[in-house]
Scaffold this motif. Structure first.
Motif, mmCIF file in Angstrom:
data_model
loop_
_atom_site.group_PDB
_atom_site.id
_atom_site.type_symbol
_atom_site.label_atom_id
_atom_site.label_comp_id
_atom_site.label_asym_id
_atom_site.label_seq_id
_atom_site.Cartn_x
_atom_site.Cartn_y
_atom_site.Cartn_z
ATOM 1 N N TYR A 166 2.936 10.029 -22.416
ATOM 2 C CA TYR A 166 2.603 8.649 -22.058
ATOM 3 C C TYR A 166 2.580 8.498 -20.534
ATOM 4 C CZ TYR A 166 4.241 8.318 -26.873
ATOM 5 O OH TYR A 166 4.433 8.508 -28.219
ATOM 6 N N PRO A 167 1.653 9.163 -19.875
ATOM 7 C CA PRO A 167 1.672 9.152 -18.402
ATOM 8 C C PRO A 167 1.419 7.782 -17.795
ATOM 9 C CG PRO A 167 -0.339 10.174 -19.206
ATOM 10 C CD PRO A 167 0.547 9.992 -20.399
ATOM 11 N N ASP A 168 0.776 6.887 -18.535
ATOM 12 C CA ASP A 168 0.509 5.554 -18.000
ATOM 13 C C ASP A 168 1.657 4.587 -18.266
ATOM 14 O OD1 ASP A 168 0.133 5.516 -20.734
ATOM 15 O OD2 ASP A 168 -1.577 4.140 -20.673
ATOM 16 N N GLN A 169 2.798 5.110 -18.770
ATOM 17 C CA GLN A 169 3.932 4.242 -19.051
ATOM 18 C C GLN A 169 5.185 4.631 -18.268
ATOM 19 O OE1 GLN A 169 4.615 2.889 -23.073
ATOM 20 N NE2 GLN A 169 2.614 3.561 -23.780
ATOM 21 N N TRP A 170 5.058 5.609 -17.365
ATOM 22 C CA TRP A 170 6.211 6.019 -16.568
ATOM 23 C C TRP A 170 6.125 5.426 -15.174
ATOM 24 C CZ3 TRP A 170 7.435 9.991 -12.674
ATOM 25 C CH2 TRP A 170 8.828 10.220 -12.566
ATOM 26 N N LEU A 171 7.263 5.282 -14.505
ATOM 27 C CA LEU A 171 7.335 4.640 -13.196
ATOM 28 C C LEU A 171 6.963 5.631 -12.092
ATOM 29 C CD1 LEU A 171 8.110 1.975 -11.748
ATOM 30 C CD2 LEU A 171 10.409 2.929 -11.485
ATOM 31 N N TRP A 172 5.687 5.685 -11.755
ATOM 32 C CA TRP A 172 5.203 6.611 -10.734
ATOM 33 C C TRP A 172 5.448 6.117 -9.314
ATOM 34 C CZ3 TRP A 172 4.082 11.334 -12.219
ATOM 35 C CH2 TRP A 172 3.682 11.549 -13.549
ATOM 36 N N LEU A 173 5.939 4.913 -9.139
ATOM 37 C CA LEU A 173 6.149 4.364 -7.800
ATOM 38 C C LEU A 173 7.295 5.050 -7.067
ATOM 39 C CD1 LEU A 173 5.859 0.548 -8.612
ATOM 40 C CD2 LEU A 173 4.059 2.091 -7.800
ATOM 41 N N HIS A 174 8.228 5.611 -7.811
ATOM 42 C CA HIS A 174 9.417 6.232 -7.225
ATOM 43 C C HIS A 174 9.094 7.644 -6.740
ATOM 44 C CE1 HIS A 174 13.565 7.574 -6.839
ATOM 45 N NE2 HIS A 174 13.277 8.596 -7.625
ATOM 46 N N ARG A 175 9.549 7.975 -5.514
ATOM 47 C CA ARG A 175 9.303 9.319 -4.965
ATOM 48 C C ARG A 175 10.295 10.313 -5.585
ATOM 49 N NH1 ARG A 175 6.064 9.813 -0.136
ATOM 50 N NH2 ARG A 175 5.130 7.803 0.349
ATOM 51 N N ARG A 176 9.894 10.804 -6.744
ATOM 52 C CA ARG A 176 10.785 11.658 -7.539
ATOM 53 C C ARG A 176 11.149 12.953 -6.823
ATOM 54 N NH1 ARG A 176 14.231 13.896 -9.307
ATOM 55 N NH2 ARG A 176 14.777 14.448 -11.463
ATOM 56 N N TRP A 177 10.264 13.464 -5.976
ATOM 57 C CA TRP A 177 10.497 14.748 -5.315
ATOM 58 C C TRP A 177 10.852 14.572 -3.833
ATOM 59 C CZ3 TRP A 177 6.366 14.047 -8.774
ATOM 60 C CH2 TRP A 177 6.464 14.759 -9.975
ATOM 61 N N LYS A 178 11.459 13.436 -3.499
ATOM 62 C CA LYS A 178 11.771 13.148 -2.092
ATOM 63 C C LYS A 178 12.792 14.124 -1.513
ATOM 64 C CE LYS A 178 13.573 9.536 0.939
ATOM 65 N NZ LYS A 178 14.071 8.131 1.021
ATOM 66 N N THR A 179 13.918 14.321 -2.188
ATOM 67 C CA THR A 179 14.947 15.240 -1.707
ATOM 68 C C THR A 179 14.516 16.669 -2.010
ATOM 69 O OG1 THR A 179 16.686 13.605 -2.075
ATOM 70 C CG2 THR A 179 17.371 15.908 -1.899
ATOM 71 N N ARG A 180 14.534 17.514 -0.980
ATOM 72 C CA ARG A 180 14.073 18.875 -1.132
ATOM 73 C C ARG A 180 15.236 19.861 -0.994
ATOM 74 N NH1 ARG A 180 11.541 18.284 -4.099
ATOM 75 N NH2 ARG A 180 10.643 20.353 -4.013
ATOM 76 N N PRO A 208 0.818 -1.228 0.000
ATOM 77 C CA PRO A 208 0.000 0.000 0.000
ATOM 78 C C PRO A 208 0.843 1.265 0.000
ATOM 79 C CG PRO A 208 -0.098 -1.117 2.137
ATOM 80 C CD PRO A 208 0.556 -2.066 1.180
ATOM 81 N N GLY A 209 2.053 1.205 0.587
ATOM 82 C CA GLY A 209 2.910 2.382 0.576
ATOM 83 C C GLY A 209 3.308 2.794 -0.824
ATOM 84 N N LEU A 210 3.566 1.815 -1.687
ATOM 85 C CA LEU A 210 3.904 2.123 -3.075
ATOM 86 C C LEU A 210 2.696 2.685 -3.820
ATOM 87 C CD1 LEU A 210 6.191 -0.876 -4.146
ATOM 88 C CD2 LEU A 210 6.862 1.478 -3.632
ATOM 89 N N ARG A 211 1.524 2.130 -3.527
ATOM 90 C CA ARG A 211 0.312 2.663 -4.167
ATOM 91 C C ARG A 211 0.092 4.124 -3.780
ATOM 92 N NH1 ARG A 211 -2.077 -2.048 -2.214
ATOM 93 N NH2 ARG A 211 -3.608 -0.868 -0.985
ATOM 94 N N ARG A 212 0.314 4.425 -2.498
ATOM 95 C CA ARG A 212 0.162 5.821 -2.056
ATOM 96 C C ARG A 212 1.177 6.723 -2.750
ATOM 97 N NH1 ARG A 212 -0.706 3.559 3.052
ATOM 98 N NH2 ARG A 212 1.463 3.900 3.641
ATOM 99 N N ALA A 213 2.422 6.233 -2.872
ATOM 100 C CA ALA A 213 3.466 7.039 -3.521
ATOM 101 C C ALA A 213 3.084 7.356 -4.962
ATOM 102 C CB ALA A 213 4.801 6.307 -3.473
#
Length: 304
Positions: free
Chosen positions: A277-291, A41-46
């Motif tokens: 192609y938004p449905d083909q990119w890896l959205w599971l990764h927290r791209r904006w984690k480092t601030r 579920p954590g990945l789904r939330r991410a």
């Protein structure tokens, strides 16, 4: 014992998927990916939070559709990866269509090496593998998997077509050597990067910590930076490996400015593909984690 069990599981999964007919393997891969995401579920939330940041105008239905598409692509990639031993220079064109290859060939003809700018799009593992089978092997940056047995297995599959790995944490000298010889180096440039190795550039209008290595290599060697992305073409029922013309580098004479501005150019190219192609990119990764220093987290839920 844990390493052996993980290796046995990975080996068995690859062998099973690789032995099945391709449609069955892809269906099984997609089903497995969906089940595994349901367990996390954590990945789904991410994924949902990333989509809210990138497309704040989207509704829940649009976000869920994008996540379903992404999961399907991940499962299909697993099936394609397992079938790497079955793909050859004689049959790869049944799976992958080259689009704009003249752009890569023109850049390669300069003789100063090519930096292959790409990201985690669709079955991204298939992109360099197919390129090698089409006659143009490359070196790719990769971070070693924690389990050395699994790492060796995955690396062996990745290199079946003639590609060679470069350990990501020890890459500078090796990359420079490959480029000096006129070779090609593939770099995934769309993930969050730790401070000290990155610059902040806009990605979907939000500052994102992005690797500065690609810009440093390009500015230092004058190697051509060629965007190359794989995506699934549902009309053709094939993957398209698309090469764009080499990007023109900004050179002001100020290193910090040049690195930041060129990294922004590279990131803008990646964003354009994700928007297409938004449905083909890896959205599971927290791209904006480092601030940026002093800025609060971009995510409402904790990292899991």
């Amino acid at each position: 014992m844990r390493e052996r069990i993980e290796y046995a599981a990975a080996w068995l999964l690859l062998k099973i998927l690789g032995s099945l007919p391709r449609p069955v393997a892809r269906f099984l891969g997609a089903s497995t990916a969906a089940f595994l995401l349901w367990l996390r579920p954590g990945l789904r939330r991410a994924a949902g939070e990333n989509l809210r940041l990138a497309f704040p105008e989207w509704n829940g239905k649009q976000r869920r559709a994008a996540i379903r598409g992404m999961v399907r692509q991940l499962g299909w990639m697993g099936a394609e990866f397992a079938r790497f031993p079955r793909y050859t220079k004689e049959n790869i064109d049944r799976i992958v269509l080259l689009d704009g290859f003249e752009n890569f060939a023109t850049a390669q003809a300069r003789g100063k090496g090519v930096l292959f700018l790409t990201g985690h799009m669709s079955a991204w593992e298939l992109a360099p593998f197919a390129q090698a089978l089409f006659g143009h092997p490359l070196h790719f940056l990769a971070r070693a998997i924690e389990n050395p047995r699994v790492d060796e297995l995955i690396t062996r599959y990745r290199c079946l077509g003639g590609n060679l790995p470069i350990e990501k944490n020890q890459s500078a000298r090796a990359v420079l050597k490959v480029l000096a010889a006129g070779g090609t180096v593939g770099i995934l440039a769309d993930h969050n990067t730790l401070l000290g190795e990155s610059v902040f550039v806009d990605f979907f209008g939000i500052p994102a910590s992005t690797t500065a290595g690609l810009a440093r290599f390009a500015l230092h060697t004058d190697a051509a930076v060629v965007p190359g992305f794989l995506h699934w073409d549902s009309a053709l029922r094939k993957y398209r490996l698309c090469f764009e013309p080499a990007l023109e580098l900004m050179r002001t004479g100020d290193d910090a400015t040049d690195i930041r501005e060129n990294t922004q150019r590279f990131t803008r190219v990646i964003e354009n593909y994700v928007r297409r192609y938004p449905d083909q990119w890896l959205w599971l990764h927290r791209r904006w984690k480092t601030r940026p220093p002093g800025e609060s987290t971009a995510y409402p839920s904790p990292d899991q």
